[in-house]
Design an enzyme around this catalytic site. Structure first.
Site, PDB file in Angstrom:
ATOM      1  CB  SER A 143      -0.766   0.036   1.258  1.00  0.00           C
ATOM      2  OG  SER A 143      -2.045  -0.994   0.893  1.00  0.00           O
TER       3      SER A 143
ATOM      4  CE  LYS B  63      -3.871   0.730  -1.131  1.00  0.00           C
ATOM      5  NZ  LYS B  63      -4.403   0.290   0.121  1.00  0.00           N
TER       6      LYS B  63
ATOM      7  CE1 TYR C  31      -4.407  -1.521  -4.562  1.00  0.00           C
ATOM      8  CE2 TYR C  31      -5.032  -3.962  -4.416  1.00  0.00           C
ATOM      9  CZ  TYR C  31      -4.543  -2.726  -3.938  1.00  0.00           C
ATOM     10  OH  TYR C  31      -4.522  -2.667  -2.378  1.00  0.00           O
TER      11      TYR C  31
ATOM     12  CE1 TYR D  79      -4.441   1.479   4.216  1.00  0.00           C
ATOM     13  CE2 TYR D  79      -2.871   0.624   6.124  1.00  0.00           C
ATOM     14  CZ  TYR D  79      -3.269   0.917   4.718  1.00  0.00           C
ATOM     15  OH  TYR D  79      -2.474   0.233   3.602  1.00  0.00           O
TER      16      TYR D  79
ATOM     17  CB  VAL E  91       0.053  -5.434   4.529  1.00  0.00           C
ATOM     18  CG1 VAL E  91      -1.282  -5.055   4.838  1.00  0.00           C
ATOM     19  CG2 VAL E  91       0.113  -6.042   2.778  1.00  0.00           C
TER      20      VAL E  91
HETATM   21  N1  GLN Z   1      -1.898  -5.528  -1.633  1.00  0.00           N
HETATM   22  C1  GLN Z   1      -2.331  -5.292  -0.333  1.00  0.00           C
HETATM   23  C2  GLN Z   1      -3.924  -5.510  -0.557  1.00  0.00           C
HETATM   24  O1  GLN Z   1      -4.418  -5.075  -1.515  1.00  0.00           O
HETATM   25  C3  GLN Z   1      -2.059  -3.915  -0.076  1.00  0.00           C
HETATM   26  C4  GLN Z   1      -2.943  -3.685   1.307  1.00  0.00           C
HETATM   27  C5  GLN Z   1      -1.825  -2.778   2.256  1.00  0.00           C
HETATM   28  O2  GLN Z   1      -0.700  -2.913   1.965  1.00  0.00           O
HETATM   29  N2  GLN Z   1      -2.403  -2.529   3.407  1.00  0.00           N
HETATM   30  O3  GLN Z   1      -4.500  -6.184   0.155  1.00  0.00           O
END
Ligand code: GLN
Length: 428
Positions: free
Chosen positions: A64, A67, A189, A241, A259
């Site tokens: 993420s 993003k 994505y 988040y 994550v």
């Molecule tokens: N690729 C992960 C997902 O879409 C990214 C989520 C994250 O890093 N919080 O679940």
């Protein structure tokens, strides 16, 4: 000799290495293989210096943390209005994989949660999803200042277990907020999340945002200042988040976590920070990363909303002789500094005996445009009242341009204004 900043980072790294809480993400099975002891820290300055500690060159998937950078690229490719029409900028206090959409429009709430990020992947420029992914890979490489590549194993792992993201994407298509082929958009994505970076890359990428879109290593503009700025704002409100509020309270920087255990944080016009440590808290943020940032922010006085300032007064010297008011300014000129100069000069000029004003800007460092336009307005007003004004600036920066008179030294200015007043009839 040992740089005290390097020493501080080494010390923080050593101390937080001893933190053992947190769980490694396993819903993407391949991520579960990460080593819980891996721990990298990097700080990139805006003149291109890197401080590094621990496993700062160990590769991991960006997840993420991609993003905000893809958001910046979408802003660059489509413009802020088109992007805002598709995804909001509203923090939601829900988990990164929340399925919540805005009830009336079907828009995802913000681009830092999966729903909004999936729409962003569909918005970057490119004919067809392959070209769009190439744009993302090339764009993120520009942010990092080197060519990035993909971790195919993590990609396959996420692709085969990504049903929640599929569900989110189909819901969005049903709501009208995602167009195009869902599997194709998701493949962009998923690949974007599987781009391989190091902690050092995250620091440089964050520093590029902090540096108004210009990569401090390559010197190249990756996105425009406005796009970098919008991205930082959304990172500030939504990047962590459902921990975003507490993060802002405790640490106070625009940041984004992922994550796999990465965090990229950007202090506007100061520097970028990258951290990698896989064990996560219940919000999906790196435990060591959060703890380290909290301490770094407190120890270095870096909370952006609790600015620490011990600056010298903006007017470091002033005198009034023979109807001429001289103000020598110093430091940075922002709105507040300019306001105090304007108020003081006007108060003085209201006493009838003022015939001339000298503003010495030789010791002014940076000046914000609002400060300069306030000083401009001041000079114009003085002129209207028949008060002669001279600006002194040996750097020849033409900071204020409504005067018509500018000099390099104070002595020159004094001599000039004396003559001018004599010519205008009588001195005191
Ligand atoms: N690729 C992960 C997902 O879409 C990214 C989520 C994250 O890093 N919080 O679940």
């Amino acid at each position: 000799m040992i740089n005290p900043i390097q020493e501080l980072l080494d010390d923080l790294h050593r101390r937080f290495q001893a933190v053992h809480e947190g769980e490694i993400a396993s819903y993407i099975p391949e991520l579960a293989h990460a080593d819980r002891d891996s721990f990298g820290l990097a700080v990139a300055t805006l003149d291109g210096h890197l401080y590094e500690a621990g496993d700062s060159s160990l590769p991991f998937t960006i997840q993420s943390v991609s993003k905000p950078f893809v958001y910046a690229l979408a802003l660059a490719d489509r413009g802020p209005d088109a992007v805002l029409a598709r995804v909001g900028v509203q923090p939601m206090g829900e988990a990164f994989n929340s399925i919540t959409l805005e009830s009336d429009t079907g828009r995802p709430l913000n681009p830092m949660v999966n729903a909004g990020a999936i729409v962003m992947s569909s918005l970057v420029a490119g004919v067809g999803f392959e070209a769009q992914f190439e744009r993302i890979l090339a764009g993120l490489s520009e942010f990092a200042g080197r060519s990035l590549d993909l971790d195919e194993r993590v990609l396959a792992s996420e692709q085969s277990t990504g049903d929640r993201n599929r569900a989110i994407a189909y819901l969005m298509r049903n709501a009208g907020s995602l167009s195009g082929d869902v599997e194709e958009v998701l493949s962009v994505y998923f690949r974007q999340c599987s781009i391989r970076v190091t902690t050092r890359d995250l620091a440089v990428m964050a520093a590029t945002l902090a540096n108004q879109g210009v990569n401090p290593l390559s010197g190249r503009a990756v996105v425009a200042p406005l796009e970098a700025g919008h991205t930082l704002i959304v990172m500030g409100t939504c990047g962590m988040y459902d921990y975003a509020g507490e993060w802002l309270f405790r640490v106070g920087w625009p940041a984004k976590s992922g994550v796999s255990g990465g965090i990229a944080a950007a202090l506007p016009l100061q520097f970028g920070i990258g951290i990698f440590s896989p064990p996560l808290d219940r919000f999906g943020n790196s435990v060591r990363g959060i703890a380290l940032c909290e301490e770094l922010s407190a120890r270095l006085g870096l909370h952006l909303l609790r600015p620490e300032r011990r600056s010298a007064p903006v007017v470091y010297w002033s005198t009034r002789e023979n109807g001429v008011l001289t103000l020598a300014l110093q430091g940075g000129l922002g709105f507040a500094e300019a306001e105090s100069v304007v108020r003081n000069v006007l108060a003085d000029a209201d006493s009838d005996s003022t015939r001339g004003v000298i503003l010495d800007l030789n010791r002014v460092g940076h000046a914000q445009s609002i400060a300069l336009s306030l000083l401009d307005a001041l000079v114009r007003r003085l002129k209207e009242r028949g008060i002669v004004t001279v600006v002194v600036d040996q750097l020849g920066r033409c900071l204020i341009d409504t005067t018509g008179y500018s000099c390099v030294t104070l002595d020159e200015a004094l001599a000039w204004i004396r003559n001018e007043l004599l010519a205008r009839g009588g001195s005191h």
